[in-house]
Write a protein that holds these residues in place. Structure first.
Motif, mmCIF file in Angstrom:
data_model
loop_
_atom_site.group_PDB
_atom_site.id
_atom_site.type_symbol
_atom_site.label_atom_id
_atom_site.label_comp_id
_atom_site.label_asym_id
_atom_site.label_seq_id
_atom_site.Cartn_x
_atom_site.Cartn_y
_atom_site.Cartn_z
ATOM 1 N N VAL A 35 0.836 -1.197 0.000
ATOM 2 C CA VAL A 35 0.000 0.000 0.000
ATOM 3 C C VAL A 35 0.869 1.244 0.000
ATOM 4 C CG1 VAL A 35 -1.841 1.243 1.233
ATOM 5 C CG2 VAL A 35 -1.741 -1.270 1.336
ATOM 6 N N LEU A 36 0.420 2.252 -0.755
ATOM 7 C CA LEU A 36 1.045 3.574 -0.734
ATOM 8 C C LEU A 36 -0.002 4.605 -0.352
ATOM 9 C CD1 LEU A 36 3.416 5.559 -1.401
ATOM 10 C CD2 LEU A 36 2.491 5.658 -3.733
ATOM 11 N N VAL A 51 0.296 -0.633 12.169
ATOM 12 C CA VAL A 51 -0.122 -1.296 13.409
ATOM 13 C C VAL A 51 -1.039 -2.470 13.092
ATOM 14 C CG1 VAL A 51 -1.508 -1.021 15.509
ATOM 15 C CG2 VAL A 51 0.180 0.729 14.887
ATOM 16 N N LYS A 52 -1.847 -2.330 12.043
ATOM 17 C CA LYS A 52 -2.785 -3.388 11.661
ATOM 18 C C LYS A 52 -2.136 -4.449 10.774
ATOM 19 C CE LYS A 52 -6.967 -0.594 12.150
ATOM 20 N NZ LYS A 52 -7.492 -1.429 13.270
ATOM 21 N N GLY A 53 -0.829 -4.322 10.535
ATOM 22 C CA GLY A 53 -0.099 -5.367 9.822
ATOM 23 C C GLY A 53 0.055 -5.171 8.333
ATOM 24 N N PHE A 54 -0.319 -4.021 7.814
ATOM 25 C CA PHE A 54 -0.180 -3.776 6.380
ATOM 26 C C PHE A 54 1.251 -3.394 6.015
ATOM 27 C CE2 PHE A 54 -4.733 -3.266 6.924
ATOM 28 C CZ PHE A 54 -5.243 -3.820 5.761
ATOM 29 N N GLU A 55 1.648 -3.810 4.823
ATOM 30 C CA GLU A 55 2.910 -3.347 4.236
ATOM 31 C C GLU A 55 2.610 -2.019 3.545
ATOM 32 O OE1 GLU A 55 5.992 -4.563 0.618
ATOM 33 O OE2 GLU A 55 4.543 -6.043 1.359
ATOM 34 N N VAL A 56 2.987 -0.909 4.156
ATOM 35 C CA VAL A 56 2.535 0.397 3.697
ATOM 36 C C VAL A 56 3.668 1.413 3.756
ATOM 37 C CG1 VAL A 56 1.624 0.904 6.015
ATOM 38 C CG2 VAL A 56 0.797 2.218 4.050
ATOM 39 N N LYS A 69 9.779 4.078 -5.296
ATOM 40 C CA LYS A 69 10.585 3.451 -6.345
ATOM 41 C C LYS A 69 9.994 2.122 -6.821
ATOM 42 C CE LYS A 69 15.121 5.421 -5.166
ATOM 43 N NZ LYS A 69 14.584 6.581 -4.479
ATOM 44 N N GLN A 70 8.798 1.773 -6.377
ATOM 45 C CA GLN A 70 8.171 0.516 -6.793
ATOM 46 C C GLN A 70 6.717 0.778 -7.178
ATOM 47 O OE1 GLN A 70 7.016 -2.288 -3.664
ATOM 48 N NE2 GLN A 70 7.753 -0.847 -2.094
ATOM 49 N N LYS A 71 6.012 -0.299 -7.531
ATOM 50 C CA LYS A 71 4.585 -0.204 -7.832
ATOM 51 C C LYS A 71 3.784 -0.871 -6.713
ATOM 52 C CE LYS A 71 5.143 0.025 -12.874
ATOM 53 N NZ LYS A 71 4.542 1.349 -13.092
ATOM 54 N N TYR A 72 2.514 -0.473 -6.610
ATOM 55 C CA TYR A 72 1.709 -0.861 -5.458
ATOM 56 C C TYR A 72 0.383 -1.486 -5.875
ATOM 57 C CZ TYR A 72 5.080 2.102 -3.092
ATOM 58 O OH TYR A 72 6.254 2.652 -2.633
ATOM 59 N N ASP A 73 -0.117 -2.382 -4.998
ATOM 60 C CA ASP A 73 -1.428 -2.998 -5.216
ATOM 61 C C ASP A 73 -2.557 -2.024 -4.903
ATOM 62 O OD1 ASP A 73 -0.660 -5.912 -5.711
ATOM 63 O OD2 ASP A 73 0.315 -5.549 -3.784
ATOM 64 N N THR A 74 -2.373 -1.219 -3.855
ATOM 65 C CA THR A 74 -3.390 -0.259 -3.415
ATOM 66 C C THR A 74 -2.728 1.082 -3.170
ATOM 67 O OG1 THR A 74 -4.622 -2.030 -2.296
ATOM 68 C CG2 THR A 74 -5.204 0.242 -1.732
ATOM 69 N N ILE A 75 -3.310 2.146 -3.719
ATOM 70 C CA ILE A 75 -2.818 3.496 -3.456
ATOM 71 C C ILE A 75 -3.960 4.336 -2.900
ATOM 72 C CG2 ILE A 75 -1.775 5.585 -4.435
ATOM 73 C CD1 ILE A 75 -0.450 3.886 -6.549
ATOM 74 N N LEU A 76 -3.692 5.029 -1.808
ATOM 75 C CA LEU A 76 -4.643 5.941 -1.188
ATOM 76 C C LEU A 76 -4.229 7.369 -1.491
ATOM 77 C CD1 LEU A 76 -4.720 4.259 2.358
ATOM 78 C CD2 LEU A 76 -6.042 3.624 0.320
ATOM 79 N N CYS A 77 -5.198 8.206 -1.821
ATOM 80 C CA CYS A 77 -4.916 9.618 -2.084
ATOM 81 C C CYS A 77 -6.091 10.428 -1.530
ATOM 82 C CB CYS A 77 -4.726 9.862 -3.585
ATOM 83 S SG CYS A 77 -4.255 11.553 -3.992
ATOM 84 N N SER A 97 -1.187 6.762 -11.478
ATOM 85 C CA SER A 97 -1.344 5.773 -12.540
ATOM 86 C C SER A 97 -0.037 5.027 -12.789
ATOM 87 C CB SER A 97 -1.798 6.468 -13.832
ATOM 88 O OG SER A 97 -1.723 5.593 -14.935
ATOM 89 N N SER A 98 1.073 5.748 -12.759
ATOM 90 C CA SER A 98 2.381 5.151 -13.042
ATOM 91 C C SER A 98 2.876 4.283 -11.886
ATOM 92 C CB SER A 98 3.404 6.252 -13.329
ATOM 93 O OG SER A 98 3.017 7.016 -14.456
ATOM 94 N N LEU A 99 2.433 4.578 -10.659
ATOM 95 C CA LEU A 99 2.890 3.832 -9.488
ATOM 96 C C LEU A 99 2.009 2.627 -9.177
ATOM 97 C CD1 LEU A 99 3.741 6.858 -7.163
ATOM 98 C CD2 LEU A 99 5.389 5.191 -8.052
ATOM 99 N N LEU A 100 0.868 2.520 -9.841
ATOM 100 C CA LEU A 100 -0.090 1.448 -9.558
ATOM 101 C C LEU A 100 0.229 0.198 -10.371
ATOM 102 C CD1 LEU A 100 -2.767 0.893 -7.978
ATOM 103 C CD2 LEU A 100 -3.970 1.579 -10.073
ATOM 104 N N LYS A 101 0.194 -0.965 -9.726
ATOM 105 C CA LYS A 101 0.368 -2.221 -10.447
ATOM 106 C C LYS A 101 -0.803 -2.446 -11.403
ATOM 107 C CE LYS A 101 2.898 -4.785 -6.858
ATOM 108 N NZ LYS A 101 2.828 -5.929 -5.908
ATOM 109 N N PHE A 102 -0.535 -3.143 -12.499
ATOM 110 C CA PHE A 102 -1.600 -3.505 -13.420
ATOM 111 C C PHE A 102 -2.605 -4.391 -12.685
ATOM 112 C CE2 PHE A 102 -3.382 -6.198 -16.855
ATOM 113 C CZ PHE A 102 -3.892 -5.185 -17.652
ATOM 114 N N GLY A 103 -3.873 -3.968 -12.649
ATOM 115 C CA GLY A 103 -4.893 -4.686 -11.897
ATOM 116 C C GLY A 103 -5.084 -4.176 -10.485
ATOM 117 N N GLY A 104 -4.197 -3.276 -10.044
ATOM 118 C CA GLY A 104 -4.337 -2.694 -8.718
ATOM 119 C C GLY A 104 -5.416 -1.623 -8.690
ATOM 120 N N LYS A 105 -5.664 -1.077 -7.490
ATOM 121 C CA LYS A 105 -6.705 -0.067 -7.328
ATOM 122 C C LYS A 105 -6.178 1.119 -6.538
ATOM 123 C CE LYS A 105 -10.578 -3.347 -7.476
ATOM 124 N NZ LYS A 105 -11.754 -3.888 -6.761
#
Length: 286
Positions: A35-36, A51-56, A69-77, A97-105
């Protein structure tokens, strides 16, 4: 100058608990994978998700300025676009758009209690800050009087294999999308003239560039500029050709308007003089 938006970071809140949009998304089980938090401000949501265990990770150009420097499954803005002017809003859409994995949200939260765009004096910091209403052409998954949350996925992911949306979706690999704005997107060319050859395509399917509205044309050229900057970083070309084929007599073969961005390199042809004049070989040299 009064109209320069230099204080947008001042709108970030020092929260004591998780923001409402992140709490809502958690409750709906919509946050997954790595997550980003883009525009994370002071980073309270990042802290709470860890705290809830997410890789963020968190990114904020003012408070946490190390660009991802990587792409993410979930991005919050959350509440970012409302404090930016149009060009900066578009740049954020492109970056996410550029940081989101293909199929991510990605999830964009925007305020719904702003009546009109204006600069106003921040009630705590006593400096001019900008705020505006924002409408996005994405799927709305929540709205009340204070906030609306949009869900975004890549245009090419949502429309893969849909030739009725664009003939390009028969020709191009969806994962090769390299950028997107609200009304246009960009692909690597399937048969590149040079390394990095990219197409910018309006989402509205029209054959000719001249059928686009001025606003659509402007969006395409803004995306061209963003793509050019990334191509320069990735491939370090020595020049560029930018071109549009309009109608069969001019060489157009796919009748959905598109702009070619062709990186050029020293000695890639024996004599580059004349550039785009080479579309008629006898007129290239003069």
């Amino acid at each position: 100058m009064a109209n320069q938006n230099i204080n947008s970071h001042r709108t970030a809140k020092e929260r004591e608990k998780m923001s409402f949009p992140t709490k809502f998304l958690l409750g709906e089980n919509l946050i997954e994978g790595n997550v980003l938090d883009f525009g994370c401000g002071y980073g309270k949501d990042v802290e709470e998700l860890k705290v809830k265990g997410f890789e963020v990770e968190g990114y904020d150009p003012h408070y946490q300025p190390n660009y991802p420097k990587q792409k993410y499954d979930t991005i919050l803005c959350h509440y970012v676009l409302n404090v930016l002017q149009n060009q900066d809003q578009a740049k954020v859409l492109y970056q996410i758009s550029s940081l989101l994995k293909f199929g991510g949200k990605a999830y964009f939260s925007v305020r719904r209690d702003i009546k009109k765009a204006s600069f106003r004096t921040h009630f705590i910091h006593k400096v001019k800050t900008y705020q505006t209403n924002v409408i996005l052409p994405f799927k709305s998954i929540f709205r009340n009087d204070n906030v609306e949350i949009y869900e975004y996925q890549h245009y090419s992911f949502l429309n893969q294999n849909k030739s009725e949306v664009s003939p390009f979706f028969e020709k191009l690999e969806p994962k090769e999308q390299v950028g997107e704005l609200a009304s246009c997107f960009a692909f690597r060319d399937k048969f590149p003239v040079s390394e990095g050859h990219t197409l910018v395509i309006p989402k509205r399917q029209v054959s000719s560039y001249f059928e686009l509205s001025f606003r659509e044309q402007s969006a395409c050229w803004f995306l061209v500029n963003l793509i050019k900057a990334d191509l320069q970083k990735e491939f370090n070309p020595d020049g560029f050709n930018i071109g549009i084929n309009v109608d069969e007599a001019a060489g157009q073969t796919i009748f959905h308007c598109h702009i070619h961005i062709i990186p050029r390199y020293k000695n890639d042809v024996e004599n580059p003089r004349g550039g785009v004049r080479g579309v008629i070989p006898g007129k290239k040299e003069y």
